[in-house]
Design an enzyme around this catalytic site. Structure first.
Site, PDB file in Angstrom:
ATOM      1  N   GLN A  17       0.806  -1.226   0.000  1.00 26.06           N
ATOM      2  CA  GLN A  17       0.000   0.000   0.000  1.00 26.06           C
ATOM      3  C   GLN A  17       0.839   1.276   0.000  1.00 26.06           C
ATOM      4  OE1 GLN A  17      -2.613  -1.896   3.227  1.00 26.06           O
ATOM      5  NE2 GLN A  17      -4.006  -0.449   2.271  1.00 26.06           N
ATOM      6  N   HIS A 111       0.668  -9.313   4.483  1.00 26.55           N
ATOM      7  CA  HIS A 111      -0.412  -8.320   4.513  1.00 26.55           C
ATOM      8  C   HIS A 111      -1.125  -8.369   3.152  1.00 26.55           C
ATOM      9  CE1 HIS A 111      -2.002  -4.512   6.515  1.00 26.55           C
ATOM     10  NE2 HIS A 111      -2.677  -4.608   5.377  1.00 26.55           N
ATOM     11  N   ASN A 155      -2.425 -10.706   8.162  1.00 27.72           N
ATOM     12  CA  ASN A 155      -3.308  -9.565   8.355  1.00 27.72           C
ATOM     13  C   ASN A 155      -4.733  -9.918   7.924  1.00 27.72           C
ATOM     14  OD1 ASN A 155      -3.546  -6.485   8.711  1.00 27.72           O
ATOM     15  ND2 ASN A 155      -4.561  -6.872   6.757  1.00 27.72           N
ATOM     16  N   GLU A 156      -5.658  -9.881   8.858  1.00 28.68           N
ATOM     17  CA  GLU A 156      -7.088 -10.083   8.594  1.00 28.68           C
ATOM     18  C   GLU A 156      -7.387 -11.311   7.732  1.00 28.68           C
ATOM     19  OE1 GLU A 156      -8.230  -6.283   6.906  1.00 28.68           O
ATOM     20  OE2 GLU A 156      -8.447  -5.378   8.877  1.00 28.68           O
TER      21      GLU A 156
HETATM   22  O1  IFM Z   1      -6.210  -0.649   4.144  1.00 31.49           O
HETATM   23  C1  IFM Z   1      -6.738  -1.696   4.881  1.00 31.49           C
HETATM   24  C2  IFM Z   1      -5.632  -2.566   5.425  1.00 31.49           C
HETATM   25  O2  IFM Z   1      -4.786  -3.048   4.425  1.00 31.49           O
HETATM   26  C3  IFM Z   1      -6.211  -3.758   6.163  1.00 31.49           C
HETATM   27  N1  IFM Z   1      -7.212  -3.345   7.122  1.00 31.49           N
HETATM   28  C4  IFM Z   1      -8.215  -2.407   6.711  1.00 31.49           C
HETATM   29  C5  IFM Z   1      -7.563  -1.214   6.040  1.00 31.49           C
HETATM   30  C6  IFM Z   1      -8.634  -0.179   5.630  1.00 31.49           C
HETATM   31  O3  IFM Z   1      -9.577  -0.745   4.768  1.00 31.49           O
END
Ligand code: IFM
Length: 407
Positions: A17, A111, A155-156
């Protein structure tokens, strides 16, 4: 509230990102295919590949003591089993610079992005996936464990399951578009099974492989340095039941329980909260009509944080590290209000006895918000898309002030 001085106050970033030109990542390819579902490609992102020192400096200048970044697997292992010492050196320099600036380096291994070759081999659906991830995690631990304070394996990873539970006609249309994009990426890669977990249906066998990958990575990092704190970060909205037939329990069983079971033995549970979701009988309900909304159209609901961390701790027994919390806001005043209110709910949870070891705000910079491109503004700092200049928004100072009040 426990030992205030040891509490981590930070900001989060993620490689794809902010770094820019992440050519060998699976998601880079998804951005390029003719039927992409991305609003725009990530391109140079925030050019943090060259400006990471500045990112660390502006974080330290806010008076924070923690910086979260991800290492990009596709740079480190551009071909299966071939590791780049130069890229390890790069990430080691980033971690060392964090330490020099008084920031605990919190590192994410995965991520959302993986190497293209990993995706072309089927991603997490391939039975060899945990071995591949373990090999990468071991090499990363060998080089970075002496420098890093906390490691987040994934991540998530629960997002695909959340998406599956909440399937609606709109989600089905989105699903078809994603499938077509993945099929095209497969075709271009000479593969018949290009798998990218975050855009997958979260199939059971792939989930089992991913959770095995988590355990293997934890073992590798603990073996390299036992004091490194290892955990996984989950998307944990404040899920609220609506009506007597609410499917809240079913939702939790489906989208949370496998992950809460898998983190047993970890050092912390990473919690990422952006708001609440209202759970009807079989689906997530629309945002109430009179609700204030964020830039992304979601409900403005900062107090979700306290409920989410209380829930995550109750389910796992683990100390909580808030690894993301924030808001997409084109009007920065809304972000400032959000931070103040979210931190009040964090205080209340801590006062009620929930062990929280840190709070990491998403995000340091306005950055590449995946399929939505650059149209969402999560940053405490704006980034000029022409020359990458970082400019602090007033909310950055509000966050710094809130942190000062609590240290
Ligand atoms: O930008 C994302 C991130 O990569 C992961 N969690 C949520 C953020 C906002 O949508």
């Amino acid at each position: 509230m426990g030992d205030r001085s040891a509490f981590l106050w930070g900001v989060a970033t993620a490689g794809h990102q902010v770094e820019g030109n992440n050519f060998y990542a699976d998601i880079w390819l998804l951005e390029q295919v003719r039927n992409t579902r991305f609003a725009e490609p990530s391109g140079d992102a925030c050019d943090s590949l060259h400006r990471w020192r500045e990112d660390i400096e502006i974080t330290a200048a806010l008076g924070l003591n923690c910086f979260r970044f991800s290492i990009e697997w596709s740079r480190i292992e551009p071909a299966p089993g071939e590791f780049s010492e130069a890229w390890f050196d790069h990430y080691a320099r980033v971690a060392a610079a964090c330490r020099d600036a008084g920031l605990a380096p919190v590192v994410t291994l995965s991520h959302f992005t993986s190497p293209r070759w990993f995706a072309a081999l089927g991603g997490w659906s391939d039975p060899e996936a945990p071995v591949r991830f373990a090999r990468y995690a071991e090499q990363a631990a060998r080089r970075l464990a002496p420098l890093v304070s906390h490691v987040i394996t994934f991540n998530e990873p629960n997002l695909p399951l959340m998406g599956r539970w909440t399937a609606t006609p709109l989600a089905d249309a989105t699903r078809a578009g994603l499938d077509a994009m993945l099929a095209e990426a497969a075709r271009q890669s000479g593969s018949d099974r290009f798998g990218v977990w975050v855009y997958s249906r979260g199939e059971d066998d792939a989930l089992a492989h991913l959770l095995a990958g988590h355990r293997a990575a934890r073992q590798a990092w603990k073996a390299a340095r036992s004091s490194v704190q290892v955990g996984m970060s989950l998307a944990v909205p404040d899920a609220q039941a609506v009506g007597s037939a609410s499917g809240l329990a079913a939702y939790r069983q489906f989208a949370e329980a496998p992950f809460f079971a898998a983190v047993r033995g970890d050092d912390f549970i990473g919690v990422q909260t952006y708001g609440r979701i209202l759970i009807g009988a079989t689906a997530v309900l629309p945002v109430p009509e009179d609700a204030e909304r964020t830039e992304s159209g979601e409900e403005y609901y900062p107090q979700a944080l306290g409920a989410a961390i209380t829930h995550a701790h109750a389910e796992t027994g683990l100390p909580v590290l808030v690894t993301e919390n924030g808001i997409a806001a084109d009007e920065d005043g809304q972000r400032a209000r959000y931070i103040t209110a979210a931190l009040e709910s964090l205080d209340a949870a801590r006062d009620s006895g929930v062990p929280v070891v840190g709070y990491i705000h998403w995000s340091l910079l306005d950055n590449f918000e995946w399929r939505r491109g650059y149209a969402q503004h999560f940053g405490l700092f704006a980034v000029n898309r022409g020359d990458f200049t970082r400019t602090a928004k007033p909310s950055a100072q509000i966050y710094a002030r809130e942190v000062r009040m609590r240290r």
